[in-house]
Motif scaffolding. Structure first.
Motif, mmCIF file in Angstrom:
data_model
loop_
_atom_site.group_PDB
_atom_site.id
_atom_site.type_symbol
_atom_site.label_atom_id
_atom_site.label_comp_id
_atom_site.label_asym_id
_atom_site.label_seq_id
_atom_site.Cartn_x
_atom_site.Cartn_y
_atom_site.Cartn_z
ATOM 1 N N LEU A 196 0.833 -1.193 0.000
ATOM 2 C CA LEU A 196 0.000 0.000 0.000
ATOM 3 C C LEU A 196 0.874 1.252 0.000
ATOM 4 O O LEU A 196 1.704 1.437 0.891
ATOM 5 C CB LEU A 196 -0.910 0.020 1.241
ATOM 6 N N ASP A 197 0.656 2.114 -0.981
ATOM 7 C CA ASP A 197 1.429 3.346 -1.113
ATOM 8 C C ASP A 197 0.577 4.527 -0.637
ATOM 9 O O ASP A 197 -0.408 4.880 -1.271
ATOM 10 C CB ASP A 197 1.849 3.535 -2.570
ATOM 11 N N GLU A 198 0.947 5.118 0.486
ATOM 12 C CA GLU A 198 0.265 6.285 1.057
ATOM 13 C C GLU A 198 -1.246 6.062 1.183
ATOM 14 O O GLU A 198 -2.052 6.885 0.729
ATOM 15 C CB GLU A 198 0.525 7.524 0.184
ATOM 16 N N PRO A 199 -1.693 4.974 1.812
ATOM 17 C CA PRO A 199 -3.133 4.704 1.871
ATOM 18 C C PRO A 199 -3.908 5.653 2.769
ATOM 19 O O PRO A 199 -5.138 5.708 2.690
ATOM 20 C CB PRO A 199 -3.193 3.272 2.415
ATOM 21 N N ALA A 200 -3.231 6.403 3.646
ATOM 22 C CA ALA A 200 -3.932 7.313 4.553
ATOM 23 C C ALA A 200 -4.251 8.658 3.916
ATOM 24 O O ALA A 200 -5.008 9.452 4.493
ATOM 25 C CB ALA A 200 -3.108 7.524 5.819
ATOM 26 N N ASN A 201 -3.703 8.944 2.729
ATOM 27 C CA ASN A 201 -3.971 10.226 2.069
ATOM 28 C C ASN A 201 -5.473 10.404 1.849
ATOM 29 O O ASN A 201 -6.144 9.535 1.290
ATOM 30 C CB ASN A 201 -3.265 10.295 0.712
ATOM 31 N N GLY A 202 -5.997 11.536 2.300
ATOM 32 C CA GLY A 202 -7.403 11.835 2.064
ATOM 33 C C GLY A 202 -8.347 11.298 3.116
ATOM 34 O O GLY A 202 -9.532 11.651 3.106
ATOM 35 N N LEU A 203 -7.872 10.441 4.011
ATOM 36 C CA LEU A 203 -8.735 9.914 5.062
ATOM 37 C C LEU A 203 -8.811 10.900 6.217
ATOM 38 O O LEU A 203 -7.819 11.542 6.579
ATOM 39 C CB LEU A 203 -8.210 8.568 5.578
ATOM 40 N N ASP A 204 -10.000 11.035 6.810
ATOM 41 C CA ASP A 204 -10.151 11.874 7.986
ATOM 42 C C ASP A 204 -9.633 11.120 9.208
ATOM 43 O O ASP A 204 -9.271 9.935 9.108
ATOM 44 C CB ASP A 204 -11.611 12.307 8.159
ATOM 45 N N PRO A 205 -9.536 11.759 10.381
ATOM 46 C CA PRO A 205 -8.982 11.069 11.563
ATOM 47 C C PRO A 205 -9.677 9.754 11.881
ATOM 48 O O PRO A 205 -9.018 8.768 12.231
ATOM 49 C CB PRO A 205 -9.162 12.102 12.679
ATOM 50 N N ALA A 206 -11.009 9.715 11.749
ATOM 51 C CA ALA A 206 -11.721 8.462 12.009
ATOM 52 C C ALA A 206 -11.343 7.403 10.977
ATOM 53 O O ALA A 206 -11.197 6.217 11.313
ATOM 54 C CB ALA A 206 -13.230 8.701 11.990
ATOM 55 N N GLY A 207 -11.175 7.825 9.728
ATOM 56 C CA GLY A 207 -10.790 6.883 8.680
ATOM 57 C C GLY A 207 -9.391 6.346 8.882
ATOM 58 O O GLY A 207 -9.122 5.169 8.622
ATOM 59 N N ILE A 208 -8.488 7.198 9.344
ATOM 60 C CA ILE A 208 -7.119 6.749 9.609
ATOM 61 C C ILE A 208 -7.110 5.738 10.742
ATOM 62 O O ILE A 208 -6.414 4.726 10.676
ATOM 63 C CB ILE A 208 -6.217 7.950 9.929
ATOM 64 N N ARG A 209 -7.900 5.984 11.781
ATOM 65 C CA ARG A 209 -7.971 5.023 12.886
ATOM 66 C C ARG A 209 -8.557 3.701 12.403
ATOM 67 O O ARG A 209 -8.088 2.628 12.782
ATOM 68 C CB ARG A 209 -8.809 5.596 14.025
ATOM 69 N N TRP A 210 -9.594 3.781 11.558
ATOM 70 C CA TRP A 210 -10.192 2.556 10.995
ATOM 71 C C TRP A 210 -9.158 1.775 10.205
ATOM 72 O O TRP A 210 -9.035 0.560 10.358
ATOM 73 C CB TRP A 210 -11.372 2.941 10.109
ATOM 74 N N MET A 211 -8.402 2.474 9.346
ATOM 75 C CA MET A 211 -7.398 1.800 8.532
ATOM 76 C C MET A 211 -6.330 1.158 9.404
ATOM 77 O O MET A 211 -5.881 0.039 9.147
ATOM 78 C CB MET A 211 -6.757 2.786 7.557
ATOM 79 N N ARG A 212 -5.934 1.862 10.449
ATOM 80 C CA ARG A 212 -4.921 1.336 11.358
ATOM 81 C C ARG A 212 -5.381 0.014 11.965
ATOM 82 O O ARG A 212 -4.629 -0.963 11.995
ATOM 83 C CB ARG A 212 -4.649 2.368 12.445
ATOM 84 N N GLY A 213 -6.632 -0.021 12.434
ATOM 85 C CA GLY A 213 -7.154 -1.262 13.019
ATOM 86 C C GLY A 213 -7.273 -2.374 12.000
ATOM 87 O O GLY A 213 -6.989 -3.540 12.293
ATOM 88 N N LEU A 214 -7.697 -2.016 10.781
ATOM 89 C CA LEU A 214 -7.849 -3.012 9.718
ATOM 90 C C LEU A 214 -6.522 -3.672 9.390
ATOM 91 O O LEU A 214 -6.419 -4.905 9.309
ATOM 92 C CB LEU A 214 -8.423 -2.325 8.477
ATOM 93 N N LEU A 215 -5.472 -2.870 9.208
ATOM 94 C CA LEU A 215 -4.179 -3.412 8.814
ATOM 95 C C LEU A 215 -3.518 -4.159 9.961
ATOM 96 O O LEU A 215 -2.844 -5.175 9.740
ATOM 97 C CB LEU A 215 -3.273 -2.293 8.307
ATOM 98 N N LYS A 216 -3.695 -3.678 11.169
ATOM 99 C CA LYS A 216 -3.125 -4.374 12.320
ATOM 100 C C LYS A 216 -3.770 -5.748 12.474
ATOM 101 O O LYS A 216 -3.090 -6.753 12.724
ATOM 102 C CB LYS A 216 -3.329 -3.541 13.581
ATOM 103 N N GLY A 217 -5.095 -5.800 12.299
ATOM 104 C CA GLY A 217 -5.782 -7.085 12.373
ATOM 105 C C GLY A 217 -5.348 -8.030 11.269
ATOM 106 O O GLY A 217 -5.200 -9.241 11.491
ATOM 107 N N TYR A 218 -5.124 -7.493 10.077
ATOM 108 C CA TYR A 218 -4.658 -8.295 8.944
ATOM 109 C C TYR A 218 -3.302 -8.919 9.267
ATOM 110 O O TYR A 218 -3.075 -10.117 9.030
ATOM 111 C CB TYR A 218 -4.571 -7.397 7.714
ATOM 112 N N ALA A 219 -2.386 -8.125 9.823
ATOM 113 C CA ALA A 219 -1.067 -8.651 10.183
ATOM 114 C C ALA A 219 -1.167 -9.661 11.313
ATOM 115 O O ALA A 219 -0.466 -10.674 11.319
ATOM 116 C CB ALA A 219 -0.134 -7.503 10.573
ATOM 117 N N ASP A 220 -2.046 -9.403 12.269
ATOM 118 C CA ASP A 220 -2.208 -10.329 13.397
ATOM 119 C C ASP A 220 -2.681 -11.700 12.933
ATOM 120 O O ASP A 220 -2.433 -12.713 13.603
ATOM 121 C CB ASP A 220 -3.195 -9.753 14.421
#
Length: 310
Positions: free
Chosen positions: A152-176
């Motif tokens: 993923l190249d710069e996937p947080a661009n354009g996301l609001d704070p709630a979206g960034i937190r959502w993405m963080r949880g999604l990717l962390k869960g994927y790695a877990d």
């Protein structure tokens, strides 16, 4: 697993990526960090076969990307959230991807729900999407084939704070769950919250790599201290061989808090505050890539017509 082995990419006399090597491990989020133009996107394009390497190679699960059958089922990629036909709807983009990979249309519904694109939004054409909506759609497309690797190249661009937190949880869960995540960004503070391993790149070369704790451990230890007699304390510290500089109402000392305390005790100076100066990833990165930064501190330009009315 992604293995980058002595990768070099040149454009004429310009070297965009210069002998880069690292490994992104399963079960971990690897942050690929650097300023704009550092070589992040070029490296990722080589990974997925969009740009040929000048030297070296990148393998994913031991294979070149071009040799992976039905690669979308193994490697999820998001390099440019706007690189889709602007006249298609979000649902059409995912449906084409699903059918290309041999997936049922029900997978489209699952991905739309996962990235919180509503039925109404999924029917809009991409030209009417915000950047944040395009990023969500891009993440949905990357996850469509249930891959084991995400690039993923710069996937947080354009996301609001709630979206960034959502993405963080999604990717962390994927790695877990055992997935490999390679995440590029110039948002250093944000990546600190998610990355298990960080690769810092500047001018096409890796300048540091490791987890946050090991990276910051390489920084020079310094302390912040205030006292009832800063002048006397500074003299005592300098006599002990420590570098001292003014810092607000106190002093910044290139020494541990124990060393500062001992110097104060020997000088008979009463301390009112003493703490380790905490360094952040941003400070470390800026210090390591100081010669590659486009922006430097400069005086503000004089206002137009500063000398009088026009």
């Amino acid at each position: 697993m992604i293995t980058v082995d002595h990768l070099t990419r040149k454009y004429g006399d310009f070297t965009a990526v210069d002998d880069v090597s690292f490994v992104a491990q399963p079960g971990r989020v690897t942050g690929f960090l650097g300023p704009n133009g550092a070589g992040k996107t070029t490296t990722m394009r080589v990974m997925v076969g969009l740009t040929p390497a000048t030297a070296g190679q990148v393998t994913i699960g031991g294979h070149l990307y071009r040799d992976i059958p039905n690669p979308g089922r193994h490697v999820g990629v998001l390099l440019d959230a706007s690189a889709q036909h602007a006249g298609r709807t979000g649902r059409e983009v995912l449906t084409i991807g699903a059918r290309t990979m041999g997936l049922p249309d029900s997978r489209v519904e699952e991905m739309l729900a996962l990235v919180s694109l509503s039925p109404e939004e999924s029917k809009r054409r991409l030209r009417n999407y915000s950047l944040g909506m395009r990023q969500r759609l891009g993440i949905a497309h990357a996850l469509l084939g249930d891959p084991t690797v995400l690039i993923l190249d710069e996937p947080a661009n354009g996301l609001d704070p709630a979206g960034i937190r959502w993405m963080r949880g999604l990717l962390k869960g994927y790695a877990d769950r055992g997935g490999t995540v390679l995440l590029s960004s110039h948002l250093l503070n944000e990546v600190e919250l998610i990355a298990d391993e960080m690769i810092l790149i500047g001018n096409g070369r890796i300048v540091a790599q490791g987890d946050k704790q090991s990276l910051l451990a390489t920084e020079t230890v310094s302390s912040l201290v205030t006292s009832l007699d800063n002048a006397a304390l500074a003299a005592a510290l300098q006599a002990a061989g420590h570098t001292v500089a003014a810092a607000g109402d106190g002093l910044r000392v290139a020494a541990t808090t124990v060393e500062v305390g001992r110097a104060a005790l020997s000088a008979g100076v009463v301390l009112t505050d003493l703490r380790v100066e905490s360094a952040g990833l941003e400070d470390l990165f800026l210090s390591l890539t100081a010669d590659t930064q486009r922006d430097t501190q400069a005086a503000a330009p004089a206002p137009i017509n500063a000398g009088g009315a026009a």
